[in-house]
Design a protein around this motif. Sequence first.
Motif, PDB file in Angstrom:
ATOM      1  N   LEU A  54      45.896  34.064  37.766  1.00 39.82           N
ATOM      2  CA  LEU A  54      45.032  32.903  37.925  1.00 39.82           C
ATOM      3  C   LEU A  54      44.240  32.662  36.646  1.00 39.82           C
ATOM      4  O   LEU A  54      44.085  33.574  35.823  1.00 39.82           O
ATOM      5  CB  LEU A  54      44.072  33.133  39.103  1.00 39.82           C
ATOM      6  N   PRO A  55      43.752  31.454  36.426  1.00 38.97           N
ATOM      7  CA  PRO A  55      42.991  31.164  35.204  1.00 38.97           C
ATOM      8  C   PRO A  55      41.767  32.075  35.057  1.00 38.97           C
ATOM      9  O   PRO A  55      41.053  32.350  36.022  1.00 38.97           O
ATOM     10  CB  PRO A  55      42.573  29.700  35.392  1.00 38.97           C
ATOM     11  N   ARG A  56      41.525  32.534  33.834  1.00 39.88           N
ATOM     12  CA  ARG A  56      40.411  33.444  33.588  1.00 39.88           C
ATOM     13  C   ARG A  56      39.041  32.788  33.840  1.00 39.88           C
ATOM     14  O   ARG A  56      38.079  33.471  34.152  1.00 39.88           O
ATOM     15  CB  ARG A  56      40.473  33.948  32.144  1.00 39.88           C
ATOM     16  N   THR A  57      38.979  31.469  33.676  1.00 38.60           N
ATOM     17  CA  THR A  57      37.695  30.762  33.818  1.00 38.60           C
ATOM     18  C   THR A  57      37.412  30.363  35.271  1.00 38.60           C
ATOM     19  O   THR A  57      36.514  29.566  35.552  1.00 38.60           O
ATOM     20  CB  THR A  57      37.699  29.508  32.940  1.00 38.60           C
ATOM     21  N   LEU A  58      38.169  30.909  36.179  1.00 37.35           N
ATOM     22  CA  LEU A  58      38.030  30.562  37.591  1.00 37.35           C
ATOM     23  C   LEU A  58      36.609  30.883  38.083  1.00 37.35           C
ATOM     24  O   LEU A  58      36.071  31.959  37.830  1.00 37.35           O
ATOM     25  CB  LEU A  58      39.055  31.354  38.410  1.00 37.35           C
ATOM     26  N   SER A  59      36.002  29.914  38.818  1.00 38.93           N
ATOM     27  CA  SER A  59      34.649  30.114  39.349  1.00 38.93           C
ATOM     28  C   SER A  59      34.648  30.341  40.855  1.00 38.93           C
ATOM     29  O   SER A  59      33.773  31.062  41.375  1.00 38.93           O
ATOM     30  CB  SER A  59      33.766  28.903  39.024  1.00 38.93           C
ATOM     31  N   TYR A  60      35.601  29.732  41.560  1.00 35.89           N
ATOM     32  CA  TYR A  60      35.614  29.794  43.027  1.00 35.89           C
ATOM     33  C   TYR A  60      36.985  30.271  43.486  1.00 35.89           C
ATOM     34  O   TYR A  60      38.019  29.663  43.154  1.00 35.89           O
ATOM     35  CB  TYR A  60      35.312  28.420  43.628  1.00 35.89           C
ATOM     36  N   LEU A  61      36.994  31.349  44.283  1.00 32.91           N
ATOM     37  CA  LEU A  61      38.252  31.903  44.770  1.00 32.91           C
ATOM     38  C   LEU A  61      38.069  32.351  46.218  1.00 32.91           C
ATOM     39  O   LEU A  61      37.178  33.147  46.543  1.00 32.91           O
ATOM     40  CB  LEU A  61      38.681  33.098  43.907  1.00 32.91           C
ATOM     41  N   ASP A  62      38.936  31.810  47.086  1.00 37.30           N
ATOM     42  CA  ASP A  62      38.893  32.157  48.512  1.00 37.30           C
ATOM     43  C   ASP A  62      40.199  32.867  48.874  1.00 37.30           C
ATOM     44  O   ASP A  62      41.273  32.272  48.859  1.00 37.30           O
ATOM     45  CB  ASP A  62      38.734  30.887  49.354  1.00 37.30           C
ATOM     46  N   LEU A  63      40.079  34.170  49.204  1.00 35.83           N
ATOM     47  CA  LEU A  63      41.223  34.972  49.639  1.00 35.83           C
ATOM     48  C   LEU A  63      41.021  35.478  51.074  1.00 35.83           C
ATOM     49  O   LEU A  63      41.540  36.524  51.455  1.00 35.83           O
ATOM     50  CB  LEU A  63      41.422  36.160  48.694  1.00 35.83           C
ATOM     51  N   SER A  64      40.264  34.742  51.849  1.00 30.91           N
ATOM     52  CA  SER A  64      40.017  35.143  53.236  1.00 30.91           C
ATOM     53  C   SER A  64      41.287  34.981  54.065  1.00 30.91           C
ATOM     54  O   SER A  64      42.202  34.219  53.707  1.00 30.91           O
ATOM     55  CB  SER A  64      38.887  34.312  53.832  1.00 30.91           C
ATOM     56  N   TYR A  65      41.369  35.754  55.139  1.00 25.60           N
ATOM     57  CA  TYR A  65      42.497  35.699  56.072  1.00 25.60           C
ATOM     58  C   TYR A  65      43.825  35.997  55.373  1.00 25.60           C
ATOM     59  O   TYR A  65      44.815  35.287  55.520  1.00 25.60           O
ATOM     60  CB  TYR A  65      42.576  34.329  56.763  1.00 25.60           C
ATOM     61  N   ASN A  66      43.835  37.069  54.580  1.00 17.34           N
ATOM     62  CA  ASN A  66      45.074  37.548  53.981  1.00 17.34           C
ATOM     63  C   ASN A  66      45.294  38.993  54.427  1.00 17.34           C
ATOM     64  O   ASN A  66      44.732  39.427  55.452  1.00 17.34           O
ATOM     65  CB  ASN A  66      45.004  37.428  52.454  1.00 17.34           C
ATOM     66  N   SER A  78      41.060  44.802  39.943  1.00 15.06           N
ATOM     67  CA  SER A  78      41.313  43.612  40.760  1.00 15.06           C
ATOM     68  C   SER A  78      40.596  42.378  40.235  1.00 15.06           C
ATOM     69  O   SER A  78      41.157  41.275  40.227  1.00 15.06           O
ATOM     70  CB  SER A  78      40.889  43.874  42.203  1.00 15.06           C
ATOM     71  N   LEU A  79      39.363  42.534  39.781  1.00 17.64           N
ATOM     72  CA  LEU A  79      38.584  41.376  39.374  1.00 17.64           C
ATOM     73  C   LEU A  79      38.129  41.437  37.920  1.00 17.64           C
ATOM     74  O   LEU A  79      37.323  40.619  37.482  1.00 17.64           O
ATOM     75  CB  LEU A  79      37.346  41.246  40.281  1.00 17.64           C
ATOM     76  N   ARG A  80      38.649  42.408  37.155  1.00 11.38           N
ATOM     77  CA  ARG A  80      38.222  42.541  35.767  1.00 11.38           C
ATOM     78  C   ARG A  80      38.585  41.313  34.961  1.00 11.38           C
ATOM     79  O   ARG A  80      37.856  40.925  34.029  1.00 11.38           O
ATOM     80  CB  ARG A  80      38.852  43.786  35.153  1.00 11.38           C
ATOM     81  N   ARG A  81      39.677  40.657  35.316  1.00  9.82           N
ATOM     82  CA  ARG A  81      40.152  39.481  34.589  1.00  9.82           C
ATOM     83  C   ARG A  81      39.210  38.280  34.795  1.00  9.82           C
ATOM     84  O   ARG A  81      39.101  37.434  33.917  1.00  9.82           O
ATOM     85  CB  ARG A  81      41.566  39.149  35.072  1.00  9.82           C
ATOM     86  N   TYR A  82      38.514  38.235  35.971  1.00 12.71           N
ATOM     87  CA  TYR A  82      37.788  37.027  36.361  1.00 12.71           C
ATOM     88  C   TYR A  82      36.267  37.220  36.205  1.00 12.71           C
ATOM     89  O   TYR A  82      35.516  37.291  37.180  1.00 12.71           O
ATOM     90  CB  TYR A  82      38.141  36.650  37.798  1.00 12.71           C
ATOM     91  N   THR A  83      35.846  37.276  34.969  1.00 14.35           N
ATOM     92  CA  THR A  83      34.420  37.531  34.705  1.00 14.35           C
ATOM     93  C   THR A  83      33.549  36.283  34.904  1.00 14.35           C
ATOM     94  O   THR A  83      32.319  36.383  34.910  1.00 14.35           O
ATOM     95  CB  THR A  83      34.242  38.028  33.266  1.00 14.35           C
TER      96      THR A  83
END
Length: 784
Positions: free
Chosen positions: A91-103, A112-117
């Motif tokens: 996913l893009p590194r500049t991502l601000s909003y991410l919804d992974l609910s119900y997976n 897991s989240l080091r890429r998405y600072t």
Amino acid sequence: MTFSTNQKLDLDTSKIHFLAMFIIWMTMLISSVASTGQNCSSSKTCTCTPYAGKWFANCENLGLIIAPDFNIDIIGINLAKNKFTQVPQNLPRTLSYLDLSYNNLNRLDAISLRRYTFLRNFSISHNNLREIPVGTFLENLRMEYLDISNNIILTLEVIYNLTRDLQNSNIKYLNAEKLHCTYGVSHIIKVYHVVNLKHTSLEEFNLASNRIQTLETGVLTSLPKSLRVLNLADNMLSFGFYLMEFAVMRNLEVLNISLQNFSHQIRMSVDFFKNCNDTRSPPRVHVAGVNQNAIENYQSYKDTSYTYEMISVSQEFYSNFRWSQGTFDNFTLFIPPNLTSLFWHDCLYKLYIPKLPVDANNKMSKILMQRNIIYNLIGPVTGMKHVQYFDLSGNFCGYISKEFLRYFTGLKYLNLSNNALGPSFENDEFGEILAHQRKLLSLDLSLNRIGRLPRKVLKHNHRIKNLNISYNSLGSFNVWIEHMRRLSVLDLSHNQLSGLGPSTRKALNLISISKEIQVNILGNQLKCTCENLEFLNWIHKSTNLKFVEFENYTCAFGNSSSFSLKSLDIILSSLEKRCSSYTLIIVSMTSLIIVAMTLTVSRIVYRYRWKLRYMYYVAKQNYRGNTIVSNDASNKHSMYRFDAFVSYAESDRTEVINLVKSLEEAFDLKLCIHHRDFIPGTDIADNITNAIHSSRRTVCIMTSHFLNSYWCMFELKMAQMEAIYSRNGKNILILVVLEKSSMQKFPLHLMDLIESQSFLEYPQGEEEVIAFQSKLGKSLKAYE
């Protein structure tokens, strides 16, 4: 069905569950905004929506296992309800909003989240997460909204890991709801769980549905001062000293402690066989790829930090709570000074509310305490002047004291429905229960088993707009409402009313002059009878009164048959014909009865007129003590002051005076004559009755003047009544006929008196006069 706190809690705050603020909003927006046709990802099934020069991608519920590639200008992605087992790394590194609910995520780690600072809003709720180790969010310093709710195997121990990582972040909202099995063992929130949040800017903290039984002393003080919303609903909180710590939460605005010990619906196929992780020990701190110096010596840190925090907790707490030495009888209860909303509903605590002296330095405006088991409202509860909304419905409450609401002076909305407060309001003759609620706008007393309401029960509440007294047992409604000039809704449905009385109708007509009023009397026992004709005509003619669901109103005739009031014109026409004949009969019979009773009473009064007058004057003398009794103790008949009362006409005064002097001198008699012995200043009738009552005999000098004198005839009749009712029928009346011609003028009703009573004729010759006086004197001197 599994209980969902998110669906049932009515937490009144603009940011609750704000973790999906943009994602959910954009999902709804997609359905209403036309697509631009431009693709923002490698998957054509994802929907893209522009926002502020960037794009939101919605890939929800597509069965994805691998994430598609996205354009670099994507700011937010919704991947909820797919089949991901780990956080995608493409996913893009500049991502601000991410919804992974119900997976199907089962574990997160530092990678897991080091890429998405740049991540600010992240949801991993409703997954199968078993562990979130320390270091997972260490690089996400921009994180503001984090939702890890509904991962029941994580347990509350994961809170420490999260707070350790987020202590230097921008975290605003943290949702840790339902991290335990619904039917697991209860837990305690410890200081080390939350101490790392103390210096953050956290505003909302959700710990609902975690089977929390208590909070260790110091937990609430360890929370950051910025906290505005705290959700502890759907737990098992018990009474404890930690309750007093709420006072130190200076900026807390909303507190939700609802649904304590709540009964959840069991799903046998799911809950019974669920493998809960309730016995998890505090986590061992070891995460690959993370600086071990930053996270080692966990237990040592926890112990030293705990000791330090407890010292500061004690100093801050005890400075905000005071009581008299050695006793709690005189204390002040402090609550957060900025708390505006308290949610304490649907709990299974069985209690009553006693006198509670709450510090007045607070901003409490909304209290929801419905559906508990609060059986008595005693109070008073002080410091409640800012409360505007108070819900106490459904509490099985059977008593409310007249002092309970004394300090709720700013109350505008009061809900006391679905209780058993009938006796309390039925006995409130002067409106003391609600005497201090002068600003009240809405009052709900429905479902309270009220059989009657005193007329003045609401005399102090002139601002009421909405009055609900439905589902009670009112047989009549005569409450004074004329002063409620703002009234717009009156709900009296489902009672036992046959109609509304004249005073209520007059008040409603007066209030509705300038506006429309909704009146609900559905479900009552309305009657189509002559007695109710005025009420039915009032309904028909009222213009500014809107009768709610009027098409469903029915009324019963005398034969118990019911008719819909939709045909009110026909009903009124029929009733008017029937009632007009009844009215004529009723008026005629009433007049006849009145005439008959008047004639009967008049005849009785006329027949016994002298007896009634005699009894009146005797009673009057006895009451005033006017009867004169002789003080001559030597006389055995000392109860009489005079030997005789001489009754005569004023025209015969000369003859009578001579006769009286002769009798008194010759026979030592004491006679009573009106011009000498009557008491000055006393009524003539009283003097006459007193003289007759104080004399052994009454002598009437019968002449034509006597027969024509009203007072002489009055004396004669009073002497008769005295003989009958006070002397047991003894002969005390002596008639002296001074004029023979007067015998011919005797009225017929006195002829029986001449025949039955002794009488003497006054002679003409001198010798005969002496003999007459001797005979009369002996008669008067003789004692019976």
